[in-house]
Design an enzyme around this catalytic site. Structure first.
Site, PDB file in Angstrom:
ATOM      1  N   GLN A  45      -7.183  -3.581   8.776  1.00 31.42           N
ATOM      2  CA  GLN A  45      -6.386  -2.531   9.407  1.00 31.42           C
ATOM      3  C   GLN A  45      -5.144  -3.199  10.003  1.00 31.42           C
ATOM      4  OE1 GLN A  45      -8.281   0.817  11.623  1.00 31.42           O
ATOM      5  NE2 GLN A  45      -7.733  -0.471  13.333  1.00 31.42           N
ATOM      6  N   TYR A 103     -11.653  -4.728  10.444  1.00 35.36           N
ATOM      7  CA  TYR A 103     -10.961  -4.207  11.639  1.00 35.36           C
ATOM      8  C   TYR A 103     -10.838  -5.308  12.689  1.00 35.36           C
ATOM      9  CZ  TYR A 103     -12.086   0.017   9.141  1.00 35.36           C
ATOM     10  OH  TYR A 103     -12.173   0.969   8.147  1.00 35.36           O
ATOM     11  N   HIS A 105      -7.849   2.980  -3.820  1.00 36.54           N
ATOM     12  CA  HIS A 105      -8.854   3.057  -2.745  1.00 36.54           C
ATOM     13  C   HIS A 105      -9.866   4.113  -3.193  1.00 36.54           C
ATOM     14  CE1 HIS A 105      -5.867   1.630   0.610  1.00 36.54           C
ATOM     15  NE2 HIS A 105      -5.667   1.023  -0.528  1.00 36.54           N
ATOM     16  N   GLU A 136       0.846  -1.206   0.000  1.00 42.75           N
ATOM     17  CA  GLU A 136       0.000   0.000   0.000  1.00 42.75           C
ATOM     18  C   GLU A 136       0.878   1.251   0.000  1.00 42.75           C
ATOM     19  OE1 GLU A 136      -3.539  -0.020   2.418  1.00 42.75           O
ATOM     20  OE2 GLU A 136      -3.128   2.020   3.076  1.00 42.75           O
ATOM     21  N   HIS A 189     -13.884  -1.433  14.408  1.00 49.56           N
ATOM     22  CA  HIS A 189     -13.701  -0.056  13.934  1.00 49.56           C
ATOM     23  C   HIS A 189     -13.888   0.895  15.115  1.00 49.56           C
ATOM     24  CE1 HIS A 189     -15.138   3.719  11.880  1.00 49.56           C
ATOM     25  NE2 HIS A 189     -14.071   3.440  11.161  1.00 49.56           N
ATOM     26  N   THR A 237      -3.853   4.723  -1.793  1.00 47.03           N
ATOM     27  CA  THR A 237      -4.869   5.325  -0.924  1.00 47.03           C
ATOM     28  C   THR A 237      -5.401   6.627  -1.539  1.00 47.03           C
ATOM     29  OG1 THR A 237      -3.400   6.732   0.373  1.00 47.03           O
ATOM     30  CG2 THR A 237      -3.645   4.457   1.117  1.00 47.03           C
TER      31      THR A 237
HETATM   32  P1  FAD Z   1     -17.927   1.197   6.965  1.00 47.34           P
HETATM   33  O1  FAD Z   1     -17.735  -0.205   6.588  1.00 47.34           O
HETATM   34  O2  FAD Z   1     -19.068   1.929   6.383  1.00 47.34           O
HETATM   35  O3  FAD Z   1     -17.995   1.259   8.559  1.00 47.34           O
HETATM   36  C1  FAD Z   1     -17.922   2.491   9.258  1.00 47.34           C
HETATM   37  C2  FAD Z   1     -18.529   2.352  10.647  1.00 47.34           C
HETATM   38  O4  FAD Z   1     -19.950   2.270  10.545  1.00 47.34           O
HETATM   39  C3  FAD Z   1     -18.098   1.104  11.406  1.00 47.34           C
HETATM   40  O5  FAD Z   1     -18.029   1.431  12.781  1.00 47.34           O
HETATM   41  C4  FAD Z   1     -19.225   0.098  11.152  1.00 47.34           C
HETATM   42  O6  FAD Z   1     -19.353  -0.833  12.206  1.00 47.34           O
HETATM   43  C5  FAD Z   1     -20.438   1.025  11.055  1.00 47.34           C
HETATM   44  N1  FAD Z   1     -21.450   0.595  10.087  1.00 47.34           N
HETATM   45  C6  FAD Z   1     -21.260   0.027   8.877  1.00 47.34           C
HETATM   46  N2  FAD Z   1     -22.444  -0.166   8.249  1.00 47.34           N
HETATM   47  C7  FAD Z   1     -23.396   0.316   9.090  1.00 47.34           C
HETATM   48  C8  FAD Z   1     -24.817   0.444   9.024  1.00 47.34           C
HETATM   49  N3  FAD Z   1     -25.492  -0.003   7.956  1.00 47.34           N
HETATM   50  N4  FAD Z   1     -25.473   0.996  10.062  1.00 47.34           N
HETATM   51  C9  FAD Z   1     -24.801   1.460  11.163  1.00 47.34           C
HETATM   52  N5  FAD Z   1     -23.451   1.358  11.293  1.00 47.34           N
HETATM   53  C10 FAD Z   1     -22.766   0.805  10.255  1.00 47.34           C
HETATM   54  N6  FAD Z   1      -9.447   6.083   4.627  1.00 47.34           N
HETATM   55  C11 FAD Z   1      -9.231   7.016   3.676  1.00 47.34           C
HETATM   56  O7  FAD Z   1      -9.691   8.170   3.805  1.00 47.34           O
HETATM   57  N7  FAD Z   1      -8.496   6.726   2.554  1.00 47.34           N
HETATM   58  C12 FAD Z   1      -7.976   5.494   2.333  1.00 47.34           C
HETATM   59  O8  FAD Z   1      -7.327   5.256   1.300  1.00 47.34           O
HETATM   60  C13 FAD Z   1      -8.187   4.486   3.318  1.00 47.34           C
HETATM   61  N8  FAD Z   1      -7.716   3.226   3.145  1.00 47.34           N
HETATM   62  C14 FAD Z   1      -7.969   2.257   4.078  1.00 47.34           C
HETATM   63  C15 FAD Z   1      -7.504   0.959   3.857  1.00 47.34           C
HETATM   64  C16 FAD Z   1      -7.737  -0.048   4.778  1.00 47.34           C
HETATM   65  C17 FAD Z   1      -7.231  -1.437   4.504  1.00 47.34           C
HETATM   66  C18 FAD Z   1      -8.438   0.265   5.975  1.00 47.34           C
HETATM   67  C19 FAD Z   1      -8.652  -0.819   7.016  1.00 47.34           C
HETATM   68  C20 FAD Z   1      -8.922   1.533   6.207  1.00 47.34           C
HETATM   69  C21 FAD Z   1      -8.706   2.551   5.261  1.00 47.34           C
HETATM   70  N9  FAD Z   1      -9.184   3.852   5.436  1.00 47.34           N
HETATM   71  C22 FAD Z   1      -8.946   4.821   4.472  1.00 47.34           C
HETATM   72  C23 FAD Z   1      -9.891   4.240   6.679  1.00 47.34           C
HETATM   73  C24 FAD Z   1     -11.421   4.162   6.561  1.00 47.34           C
HETATM   74  O9  FAD Z   1     -11.868   5.074   5.577  1.00 47.34           O
HETATM   75  C25 FAD Z   1     -12.017   4.540   7.913  1.00 47.34           C
HETATM   76  O10 FAD Z   1     -11.717   3.562   8.872  1.00 47.34           O
HETATM   77  C26 FAD Z   1     -13.516   4.853   7.932  1.00 47.34           C
HETATM   78  O11 FAD Z   1     -13.840   5.475   9.168  1.00 47.34           O
HETATM   79  C27 FAD Z   1     -14.429   3.651   7.796  1.00 47.34           C
HETATM   80  O12 FAD Z   1     -14.460   3.184   6.500  1.00 47.34           O
HETATM   81  P2  FAD Z   1     -15.157   1.766   6.174  1.00 47.34           P
HETATM   82  O13 FAD Z   1     -15.123   1.618   4.723  1.00 47.34           O
HETATM   83  O14 FAD Z   1     -14.571   0.713   7.017  1.00 47.34           O
HETATM   84  O15 FAD Z   1     -16.643   2.101   6.664  1.00 47.34           O
END
Ligand code: FAD
Length: 278
Positions: A171, A140, A73, A17, A144, A46
């Site tokens: 993560q 996570y 990403h 990455e 998360h 990213t």
């Molecule tokens: P989601 O899967 O939508 O989850 C977010 C939160 O909401 C979680 O707490 C989950 O439990 C909850 N949730 C999910 N669905 C629902 C629902 N239907 N109702 C209620 N709650 C729900 N960030 C960047 O800005 N740029 C990047 O390039 C980037 N790359 C990443 C790469 C990896 C491998 C990882 C692990 C993270 C990365 N992130 C990046 C960070 C990520 O954007 C953040 O952690 C963000 O806060 C959550 O994104 P997510 O896609 O996991 O969200």
């Protein structure tokens, strides 16, 4: 190659990455050329926080041109359907065949529900409707940071997979037991797509401080003590040794899918890969 093909074997499969540098893209490309010999399946790129998708089209092409498959990403929070459709189609048009679908961190100045996408599962669905890209999502091992607990977070992860995600990228973690526990619980929920372990070699105290402020990441005693004790090149060396041990333990436990958070530097990752392949 699509994610489902990449992980359709038991071989050691690595990916790197990187992030778009503020200034020196050439430096990043040089670092990537150094680690090309380790034959990563792809390089993931990213996008900045703030939910602006991924508009690094030039950089995607440049990384492609030096011989890497790329997985951009893509974040959706605070984006409209139109801008996301435009972004993902532009990415597909570049010849890319996979994408990491993310919600992104919620920007401080907006309320989540004002925009077209609330959670990553909605983006996964949208990408599947609009493109042929294979789709990775974030997982996570310790839950998360916004989630009430790991169980509810895994149920939402399941939702992302049922919506059409092809692989989960975790993560970073420093305690492999957290990862094994996560795998077990993911398995119990019937989630069958590949889970790729996120490994980050430590290179500075500042990096550790930043990561632990932004995410739920347990620092094992030995790790914490070393980060307090060492600095500079000694800390880099510790980071290499620690990540090497983590990788060897994962491989011993048949976890051969490793995603390295390189921080745009080739040195530590090269050493780790030399260590685990020797
Ligand atoms: P989601 O899967 O939508 O989850 C977010 C939160 O909401 C979680 O707490 C989950 O439990 C909850 N949730 C999910 N669905 C629902 C629902 N239907 N109702 C209620 N709650 C729900 N960030 C960047 O800005 N740029 C990047 O390039 C980037 N790359 C990443 C790469 C990896 C491998 C990882 C692990 C993270 C990365 N992130 C990046 C960070 C990520 O954007 C953040 O952690 C963000 O806060 C959550 O994104 P997510 O896609 O996991 O969200």
């Amino acid at each position: 190659m699509k994610l489902e093909q990449i992980y359709n074997n038991k071989d050691l499969t690595i990916s790197f990455e990187v992030f778009p540098p503020k200034a020196d893209e050439e430096k990043l490309l040089e670092e990537l050329k150094i680690i090309k010999k380790y034959q990563p399946a792809f390089v993931s790129l990213t996008c900045g926080a703030g939910g602006k998708g991924n508009k690094s089209f030039d950089l995607i092409s440049k990384i492609n041109d030096i011989g890497f498959d790329v997985m951009p990403h893509f974040t959706c929070i605070s984006s409209s359907f139109e801008s996301v459709e435009e972004g993902i189609k532009a990415i597909e048009y570049l010849g890319v065949d996979k994408i990491l679908a993310l919600r992104g961190d919620i920007p401080e100045d907006i309320t989540l529900r004002k925009y077209d996408f609330n959670y990553a599962n909605e983006l996964v669905k949208f990408i599947n409707e609009k493109t042929k890209l294979s789709v990775g999502v974030a997982g996570y091992p310790e839950g998360h940071i916004e989630s009430a607990d790991l169980n509810s977070d895994i149920l939402y992860l399941k939702n992302k997979v049922e919506t059409g995600a092809d692989a989960i990228f975790t993560q970073l973690f420093f305690d492999n037991l957290k990862f094994y526990n996560f795998l077990e619980r993911v398995g119990k929920e019937g989630i069958k797509v590949p889970v790729v372990a996120g490994i980050m070699p430590v290179i500075s105290k500042k990096q550790v401080k930043k990561m632990t402020a932004l995410a739920r990441i347990t620092l094992p005693k030995k790790f914490k003590a070393a980060v307090e004790k060492y600095d500079g090149s000694e800390l880099v060396k510790f980071g290499i040794d620690y990540a090497t041990e983590q990788c060897l333990d994962l491989i011993k436990n048949n976890q051969n899918k490793l995603h390295f958070y390189t921080l745009n530097k080739s040195y530590s990752v090269s050493k780790i890969l030399d260590n685990i392949r020797s």
